[in-house]
Design a protein around this motif. Structure first.
Motif, short mmCIF file in Angstrom:
data_model
loop_
_atom_site.label_atom_id
_atom_site.label_comp_id
_atom_site.label_asym_id
_atom_site.label_seq_id
_atom_site.Cartn_x
_atom_site.Cartn_y
_atom_site.Cartn_z
N ALA A 1 24.55 24.40 17.87
CA ALA A 1 23.66 25.14 17.55
C ALA A 1 23.44 24.85 16.36
O ALA A 1 24.22 25.15 15.66
CB ALA A 1 23.68 26.46 18.30
N ARG A 2 22.42 24.02 15.25
CA ARG A 2 21.92 23.81 14.49
C ARG A 2 20.66 24.56 14.17
O ARG A 2 20.14 24.13 14.73
CB ARG A 2 22.30 21.75 14.29
CG ARG A 2 23.17 21.51 14.63
CD ARG A 2 23.86 20.15 14.44
NE ARG A 2 23.10 19.78 12.78
CZ ARG A 2 23.15 19.80 11.80
NH1 ARG A 2 24.41 20.38 11.44
NH2 ARG A 2 22.57 19.80 10.81
N GLY A 3 20.57 25.28 12.99
CA GLY A 3 19.25 25.05 12.28
C GLY A 3 19.56 26.96 12.65
O GLY A 3 18.19 26.86 13.34
N LEU B 1 16.23 24.82 20.35
CA LEU B 1 16.79 24.91 19.02
C LEU B 1 17.84 23.56 19.39
O LEU B 1 18.22 22.91 20.35
CB LEU B 1 18.09 26.17 20.54
CG LEU B 1 18.86 26.52 19.43
CD1 LEU B 1 19.26 27.00 17.79
CD2 LEU B 1 20.50 27.52 20.70
N GLU B 2 17.75 23.25 18.04
CA GLU B 2 18.61 22.28 18.10
C GLU B 2 19.82 22.37 17.87
O GLU B 2 20.19 22.70 17.30
CB GLU B 2 18.16 21.78 16.75
CG GLU B 2 18.92 20.83 16.10
CD GLU B 2 18.80 19.85 14.77
OE1 GLU B 2 19.74 18.94 14.75
OE2 GLU B 2 17.84 20.20 13.55
N THR B 3 20.57 21.81 18.83
CA THR B 3 21.71 21.26 19.25
C THR B 3 22.62 20.12 19.21
O THR B 3 21.47 19.07 19.49
CB THR B 3 22.09 22.01 20.84
OG1 THR B 3 21.39 21.11 21.92
CG2 THR B 3 20.89 23.68 20.86
N CYS C 1 22.30 12.61 14.02
CA CYS C 1 21.60 11.23 15.13
C CYS C 1 21.01 12.48 15.77
O CYS C 1 21.23 12.48 16.65
CB CYS C 1 22.24 10.36 15.94
SG CYS C 1 23.32 9.53 14.36
N PRO C 2 19.81 13.81 15.51
CA PRO C 2 19.22 14.51 16.56
C PRO C 2 18.44 14.46 17.72
O PRO C 2 18.14 13.17 16.96
CB PRO C 2 18.96 15.95 15.59
CG PRO C 2 18.11 14.94 14.14
CD PRO C 2 19.63 13.76 14.00
#
Length: 537
Positions: A10-12, A110-112, A139-140
């Motif tokens: 999980a990012r951000g 949620l950015e993953t 490369c989100p």
């Protein structure tokens, strides 16, 4: 045998938590993130009828060498991410499909990022999958749902709205999908994160969910009277990357390497949780809790990271306690790792921290970024000392800043714009940046010495307001500021208070406080002390 990997991250996380700036949404988001690699991951494992291999020692690597299609092994499972290994490709792909659907449903917004690979060599597989994960971070995927010209946007986040609901003020407001899920999580009473800060027996205490004052002047958060300042604390462990390198170099056998990664991850998570609990209990013991409501709100606890909100006058003590307990708990929990690696894995870790002192109505996302930059500044000072003196451990330090205006910038920008003064060919820096928790530290100014200076400035007869006036004057005419300082020192001498003040300043390298508060290299602790006093008084 051949192994199949699935790495998820999980990012951000902080952006996801602080996005709307509303405490109830922040609490709900924190709990959703905390549950991801605990309750939610268990749901998927149970749904697919898998059995998890949980190692207790290096010898459990044999289980990994003979794992079946119905088993899954996690070399890491904490902090909003996991690294999973499977013996069957179809099982891995099915796990990914179910997990992706669950995460997008439970925590939209949620950015993953994830990565998959396969190999017979476990050590190469783990490295290769991490490399792919690193590439995929750049490369989100697109945010869904995308906003079209016909969409109504949620005013707090700028994202497509899905619901028109009443807010805490009783007014209708358009709300995006992520905020709806966060509020639902708070309403459901998820408490995994809150439980991590308190032992199960401490049921009489609770954490506040609201920092806003009502019309009658009441507030759920137990603020200090006549102050609405809070400390946003971000603490981060030191030496984690080096520890992972030592694990890779110490265990050439792939199965042993994967098992040691999991043991390290579990013991680090355990240490962080124990340190947070001990610091919370110390807060209760020292300051108590009004009506059971703690002056503390947990936001992030995972891996070696901690982010909390604490009442301003308690924030520094909580930070010091947490960092000291983190060092103690890692030393206790890392004994087996240290011995199993032949002493290569350190027998403890330290932590550095940043504290952004803000008012309760200031933007949390900007404030967190400030706290993060303060922590980075603290780490830089500590790492420089470790490198210069070839120390075994990075010193535990803290950097703090009181925000006094509405515009919040990074610490480095603030320092450049507000704390660095150039006069002719001289450059003055009105801060010492970081302070060490260890009272015996010689190369970094200590927090104890800063507290002693504050005590000297608080003594009856010391007009600390004159010191504050001097602090504002140094940006102007040098002769005027020097004269102001001389008169203040004369006042201290008349009251027999100068000697104590001078002794305190010498601990920071100010050899002649009678002439000026600056060291030979043009730095001073005076401004740090004045800011610290304003929060602790």
């Amino acid at each position: 045998m051949k192994y199949f990997s699935l790495f998820f991250e999980a990012r951000g996380i902080q952006s996801y938590i602080f996005e709307s700036g509303k405490m109830k949404e922040m609490v709900g988001a924190s709990e959703l993130v905390k549950e991801l690699c605990e309750r939610d991951l268990n749901v998927v494992i149970k749904h697919l009828e898998l059995k998890e291999i949980i190692p207790n020692s290096k010898e459990d690597s044999k289980k990994l060498e003979s794992m079946s299609e119905e088993q899954v092994f996690f070399s890491r499972r904490s902090g909003g991410g996991f690294t999973a290994l499977f013996a069957d490709k179809e099982v891995r792909d099915r796990f990914l499909a179910v997990w992706s659907m669950l995460v997008s449903s439970l925590a939209p917004g949620l950015e993953t990022v994830h990565a998959v690979s396969e190999s017979e060599n476990l050590q190469e597989l783990i490295k290769e999958t991490y490399d792919i994960l690193g590439h995929n971070r750049n490369c989100p995927p697109p945010f869904l749902p995308e906003a079209t010209p016909e969409h109504v946007l949620a005013p707090r986040t700028g994202k497509p709205a899905v619901e028109n609901r009443f807010d805490s003020d009783g007014k209708r407001i358009w709300t995006d999908e992520a905020s709806v899920k966060k509020l639902a999580a708070d309403k459901q009473g998820l408490h995994a994160l809150a439980d991590a800060f308190l032992p199960s027996k401490q049921t009489e205490f609770k954490f506040p969910k609201n920092l806003e004052f009502e019309e009658n002047g009441s507030c759920e958060f137990p603020f200090k009277k006549d102050s609405r300042y809070i400390g946003l604390i971000h603490a981060d462990g030191n030496g984690l990357g080096q520890s992972l390198i030592e694990i890779r170099e110490s265990f050439s056998d792939g199965a042993e390497y994967a098992v040691m990664l999991r043991l390290f991850s579990d013991r680090l998570e355990k240490s962080t949780k124990e340190a947070a609990q001990k610091a919370t209990l110390k807060l209760i013991e020292k300051y108590g809790a009004e009506s059971g409501m703690l002056p503390l709100r947990p936001l992030v606890l995972g891996g070696d990271d901690l982010t909390v909100i604490v009442r301003a006058d308690y924030a520094m003590q909580f930070t010091e306690d947490y960092c000291k307990y983190f060092e103690e708990t890692t030393e206790s929990n890392f004994k087996y790792l240290h011995e199993a690696s032949g002493g290569k894995i350190p027998n403890k870790l330290t932590a550095c921290a940043g504290i952004a002192y803000i008012k309760n109505n200031q933007p949390f996302m900007d404030s967190f970024e400030l706290a993060e930059s303060l922590c980075s500044a603290s780490k830089k000072v500590s790492k420089d000392v470790k490198k210069k003196e070839s120390r075994e451990y990075i010193p535990a330090t803290v950097t703090s800043l009181v925000v006094t205006n509405s515009f919040i910038e990074s610490y480095e920008e603030y320092k450049k714009n507000e704390l660095i003064i150039k006069k002719g060919d001289k450059t003055y820096v009105a801060t010492l940046d970081a302070y060490a928790f260890d009272e015996n530290e010689k190369s970094i100014p200590t927090l104890r010495a800063l507290r002693n200076l504050c005590e000297a400035l608080r003594k009856e007869g010391v007009t600390s307001s004159s010191a504050r006036q001097y602090a504002t004057m140094i940006f102007g005419d040098e002769n005027i500021s020097r004269e102001k300082w001389r008169r203040w020192i004369e006042n201290l001498q008349k009251r027999n208070l100068f000697e104590d003040f001078s002794k305190c300043m010498k601990l920071f390298g100010v050899e002649n406080a009678k002439e000026s508060p600056w060291t030979k290299d043009g730095r001073t602790p005076l401004f740090d002390a004045l800011q610290f006093m304003s929060m602790e008084n």
